[in-house]
Enzyme design. Structure first.
Site, PDB file in Angstrom:
ATOM      1  N   ARG A 266       0.845  -1.202   0.000  1.00  0.00           N
ATOM      2  CA  ARG A 266       0.000   0.000   0.000  1.00  0.00           C
ATOM      3  C   ARG A 266       0.878   1.250   0.000  1.00  0.00           C
ATOM      4  NH1 ARG A 266      -1.556   1.825   4.576  1.00  0.00           N
ATOM      5  NH2 ARG A 266      -2.140  -0.177   5.460  1.00  0.00           N
TER       6      ARG A 266
ATOM      7  N   ASP B  93      -9.121  17.564 -14.219  1.00  0.00           N
ATOM      8  CA  ASP B  93      -9.425  16.204 -14.667  1.00  0.00           C
ATOM      9  C   ASP B  93      -9.209  16.206 -16.172  1.00  0.00           C
ATOM     10  OD1 ASP B  93     -10.565  13.906 -15.702  1.00  0.00           O
ATOM     11  OD2 ASP B  93     -12.338  13.957 -14.407  1.00  0.00           O
TER      12      ASP B  93
ATOM     13  N   LYS C 272      -9.055   5.000 -19.048  1.00  0.00           N
ATOM     14  CA  LYS C 272      -9.400   5.428 -20.404  1.00  0.00           C
ATOM     15  C   LYS C 272      -8.183   5.361 -21.335  1.00  0.00           C
ATOM     16  CE  LYS C 272     -13.206   5.584 -18.496  1.00  0.00           C
ATOM     17  NZ  LYS C 272     -13.674   6.488 -17.498  1.00  0.00           N
TER      18      LYS C 272
HETATM   19  C1  LIG Z   1     -13.888  12.613 -17.138  1.00  0.00           C
HETATM   20  C2  LIG Z   1     -13.864  11.473 -16.167  1.00  0.00           C
HETATM   21  N1  LIG Z   1     -13.368  11.658 -14.941  1.00  0.00           N
HETATM   22  C3  LIG Z   1     -13.331  10.659 -14.042  1.00  0.00           C
HETATM   23  C4  LIG Z   1     -13.810   9.401 -14.327  1.00  0.00           C
HETATM   24  C5  LIG Z   1     -13.775   8.344 -13.266  1.00  0.00           C
HETATM   25  O1  LIG Z   1     -12.784   7.403 -13.494  1.00  0.00           O
HETATM   26  P1  LIG Z   1     -12.902   5.864 -13.085  1.00  0.00           P
HETATM   27  O2  LIG Z   1     -14.102   5.309 -13.793  1.00  0.00           O
HETATM   28  O3  LIG Z   1     -11.612   5.280 -13.540  1.00  0.00           O
HETATM   29  O4  LIG Z   1     -13.074   5.794 -11.606  1.00  0.00           O
HETATM   30  C6  LIG Z   1     -14.337   9.161 -15.599  1.00  0.00           C
HETATM   31  C7  LIG Z   1     -14.826   7.850 -16.005  1.00  0.00           C
HETATM   32  O5  LIG Z   1     -15.627   7.161 -15.779  1.00  0.00           O
HETATM   33  C8  LIG Z   1     -14.378  10.225 -16.544  1.00  0.00           C
HETATM   34  O6  LIG Z   1     -14.878  10.033 -17.763  1.00  0.00           O
END
Ligand SMILES: Cc1ncc(COP(=O)(O)O)c(C=O)c1O
Ligand SMILES: Cc1ncc(COP(=O)(O)O)c(C=O)c1O
Lengths: 399, 383
Positions: free
Chosen positions: B45, B169, B194
């Protein structure tokens, strides 16, 4: 897409790399295939075993005979190769051994072109001979010599295209014509070309062999081999694999399937990098000669243009006026390609065939194989082209 | 070295075995030299060799002081929110992933953290929303799903001046196109599920910090809360990163062709893609991102919610699924899928209407994808 299907063949190579061979709708509606590690598969009842045996149901029985992950990859590779069927093995060598052990018997003969992967030659010359199979080697590309070596015992004609490490491209039209004229099967090791660049089946070749360890896996992290051909010809080969046990593992098959998703993209880049770097090397004063099928100076450039779409990432070159140590110094000076055998992965590799594969051979024999002390083989990866060229430049131009 | 070369080599340096691909460490714990005498790794961890390698690669690609890898994008976002305290205020772009909306409004609010949503492409609105308690501005570098493009340069000037953290993000815009830290952001978050992983087979998240101090604070929270990525996923993520630049380049090219084609289709009312001249912030997108805009395209079909549903069900190559950025193309309806966790009123206010359809363009041949959409639009039979 409806239930389970191979995309129609008119779909682009990139589309097939991503989708071919996979069920559209997978268990639990997952977008990717699950990894099925089971070593054995169970039956509901005695009756279902009897039904399976009688009707030859398409299902799993025991892990040595096949597993779902391997079957997906086989279907995908068959579509990409334009073949009816494909059998995957635990390595490229396991694949050729599996095919030849099935097709050849004591007293049979095979004919090889002499430029080839040294372990294929070693298997035939040292080991098939113990089972009474005779291997003849003729000069690469010399169709006359190949035809004159044929006799009533000849069972198979074998070549790589392009060959390793000289990158000689075979005129598949003449090669296949000889086989057809004499009723002898033909086999091409197409590892260096891949179906992105070359489709030997379309030229009438009977068996296509790949070390899928190379471009197909593409990430230098798995070993695999494949034989492609007609369902009828491969049926006994598949049965023998079930006995010899050289099947690949479900984990590896998942990685291979994953690697194939970017196959088209990676090959496009290997072709691009290969051509640019070969041209750079050819223009460099420290380089004596470059072997790359995409160069007009290459003796089989015409056959390469005739049979191939692009020329992949393997380049062999000779350093001008250098002994083996001076050649090694250039390799040691490179910062991006790592030193090692193999090819076809995203990361570039570089090696000196004389040191890496032929160090145990006497020098006359090396010369006979065309392996020179000043020879470097570079397996160009998918890194930035300019980075690779600059790196080679500094290595060649070191003080 | 250029991006693709670094993606392949940084973090994959040879170990004692010479392996071209570093080994996968699943070990949960590590033997120590002596009591109180710590080796490089002690407990997975707190740190794991496979995770450390992929973190090194990501930090290099983002131009970060340090990066941290998580078990999902949400775990990464949650870790970043751990920098907030009771009473803190966040200004966030309203064009935002549904899960982030949910985290802010239904989890962070329990710790007395308040949120003001603004249109992130309006920098003045962000400046206006900042209050003395504001600790963080959170925006998506291309908004999900409305494809808004905030001016990160201008926003970072505002946050710098106000002494507020700017967290981006950047899931829709991987670092081969845009590096928010270079534009003045303090933290970049990626759902590495992604483009980074890229093969729809590992959940992962990443945080990258501009300064060593911020990296240290985030690492403290990661270790304390434990949302770390596992060894196998770290390996798959690392493998995916090696082809990321190639994939994104191809996806951007195909997405632009598809967006242009959609724009000329009579059943399509509006296409949202920053690469189109018709996008309200096309010039800004070009300035920030150059000539690649990623593989996400959103559009409005003519008709009603049922038309959009029929379209999503009718494609053959595009899989009907949430998520994005991977080799296989996907299609979905934000109102009922990726953004269902919004409150309906907030969704309407953000402009996420029922006829909106979002596609993620994969690596298939773009002609095959266009043929698939053409067929599906005919079946959906817009108004
Ligand atoms: C723009 C965006 N931010 C955050 C997330 C969250 O990521 P995760 O699904 O890997 O937890 C997603 C996807 O689902 C996303 O498309
Ligand atoms: C041209 C060629 N054929 C066959 C092989 C054998 O394949 P493998 O190493 O997967 O057994 C190799 C590689 O080693 C090769 O380069």
């Amino acid at each position: 897409m409806t239930s389970s299907s191979n995309p129609k063949s008119e779909l682009g190579f990139g589309t097939q790399s991503v989708h071919a061979g996979e069920a559209r709708q997978k268990p639990n509606d997952a977008i990717t295939d699950s990894i099925c590690c089971a070593s054995t598969y169970t039956f509901e009842s005695t009756q279902s075993i009897l039904d399976y045996l009688k009707e030859n149901h398409d299902r799993e029985e025991y892990g040595r005979y096949g597993n779902p992950n391997e079957k997906v990859v086989e279907r995908k590779l068959a579509v990409l190769e334009g073949a009816e069927d494909a059998i995957v093995y635990s390595s490229g060598m396991a694949a050729i051994v599996g095919l030849l052990m099935c097709k050849l018997s004591a007293g049979d003969e095979i004919i090889f072109f002499d430029q080839c992967y040294h372990r294929s030659r070693e298997f035939c010359v040292k080991h098939l001979s113990r089972f009474g199979v005779v291997t003849h080697q003729v000069k690469t590309g010399d169709m006359g010599a190949m035809e004159s070596a044929i006799n009533s015992k000849t069972k198979m004609l074998v070549s790589e295209s392009p060959t390793n490490p000289h990158l000689t491209v075979i005129d598949l039209e003449s090669f296949v014509a000889i086989g057809k004229r004499h009723g002898i099967e033909t086999l091409i090791d197409s590892t260096l070309a891949t179906p992105y660049n070359l489709k030997p089946i379309e030229w009438g070749v009977d068996y296509v062999w790949h070390s899928a360890t190379k471009y197909m896996g593409g990430h230098n992290d798995l070993l695999a081999g494949v034989i492609c051909g007609s369902t009828q010809k491969l049926e006994p080969v598949r049965r023998l694999r079930g006995i010899l046990g050289s099947i690949n593992s479900p984990h590896n098959m998942y990685l291979l399937e994953r690697g194939l998703k970017t196959f088209a993209l990676r090959m496009e880049r290997h072709n691009h990098n290969g051509q640019r770097i070969a041209e750079f090397l050819e223009s460099h004063p420290r380089v004596q000669r470059v072997y790359y099928p995409g160069l007009e100076s290459h003796p089989s450039h015409a056959f390469a243009k005739k049979t191939m779409k692009g020329f992949s990432g393997l380049i062999t070159f000779l350093v001008k006026d250098a002994d083996w140590k001076q050649t090694a110094a250039i390799i040691d000076k490179c910062k991006i390609p790592r030193i090692g055998p193999s090819l076809g992965g995203v990361e570039s590799l570089i090696e000196q065939p004389m040191v890496m594969s032929y160090f145990d051979y006497p020098s006359e024999q090396r010369e006979q194989f065309g392996i020179y002390d000043n020879m470097i083989r570079m397996a160009v990866g998918i890194e930035d082209t300019d980075d690779l060229i600059e790196d080679l430049r500094q290595a060649l131009e070191m003080p | 070295m250029k991006f693709r070369t670094r993606a392949i080599h940084i973090g994959s340096e040879p170990d004692a075995t010479g392996a071209v691909v570093p080994p996968i460490y699943l070990s949960t714990t590590f033997v120590q030299p002596g009591p109180g005498d710590w080796g490089a790794f002690d407990y997975s961890r707190s740190g794991n060799p496979t995770r450390a390698r992929v973190e090194k690669t990501i930090a290099d690609l983002e131009g970060a002081a340090g990066s941290l890898a998580f078990s999902s994008g949400m775990a990464a976002t949650h870790c970043a929110m751990g920098l907030l305290e009771s009473g803190s205020h966040v200004v966030a772009g309203c064009d935002m992933y549904g899960g982030t909306y949910r985290l802010l409004h239904k989890i962070c609010n329990r710790n007395n953290i308040s949120v003001t949503l603004v249109h992130a492409d309006d920098a003045a609105a962000i400046a206006q929303a900042i209050r003395p308690e504001t600790k963080m501005v959170w925006v998506e570098s291309i908004g999900n799903p409305l494809m808004s493009v905030p001016d990160l340069e201008q926003i970072s000037q505002i946050t710098n001046k106000a002494g507020v953290l700017l967290a981006v993000d950047s899931t829709f815009v991987p670092p081969c196109i845009l590096k928010p830290l270079d534009l003045g952001a303090d933290i970049v978050m990626h759902s590495a599920t992604k483009y980074f992983g890229g093969h729809s087979d590992c959940l992962a998240g990443a945080l990258s910090a501009k300064t060593p101090e911020l990296h240290r604070q985030l690492y403290f929270i990661q270790n304390a809360t434990g949302g770390v990525i596992g060894g196998l996923e770290a390996f798959l993520l690392h493998r995916g990163i090696k082809t990321m630049e190639l994939r994104v380049r191809e996806q951007s090219k195909s997405a632009l062709a598809i967006a242009q084609w959609l724009e000329s289709h009579r059943s399509v009312a509006r296409v949202l893609y920053p690469g189109l001249a018709s996008h309200p912030h096309h010039q800004r997108a070009v300035r920030l991102m150059g000539d690649q805009f990623g593989g996400m395209v959103t559009f409005d079909v003519r008709g009603d919610i049922e038309t959009a549903k029929r379209l999503c069900k009718a494609t053959e190559l595009f899989g009907l699924a949430v998520s994005c950025g991977a080799v296989e193309s996907l299609i979905e309806q934000p109102a009922t899928m990726s953004h269902a966790s919004y409150d309906p009123a907030a969704r309407a206010q953000a402009g996420i209407c029922d006829t909106l359809v979002r596609i993620s363009v994969g690596l298939e041949d773009p002609e095959d994808l266009i043929a698939d959409l053409d067929r599906a639009l005919a079946i959906a039979g817009g108004a």
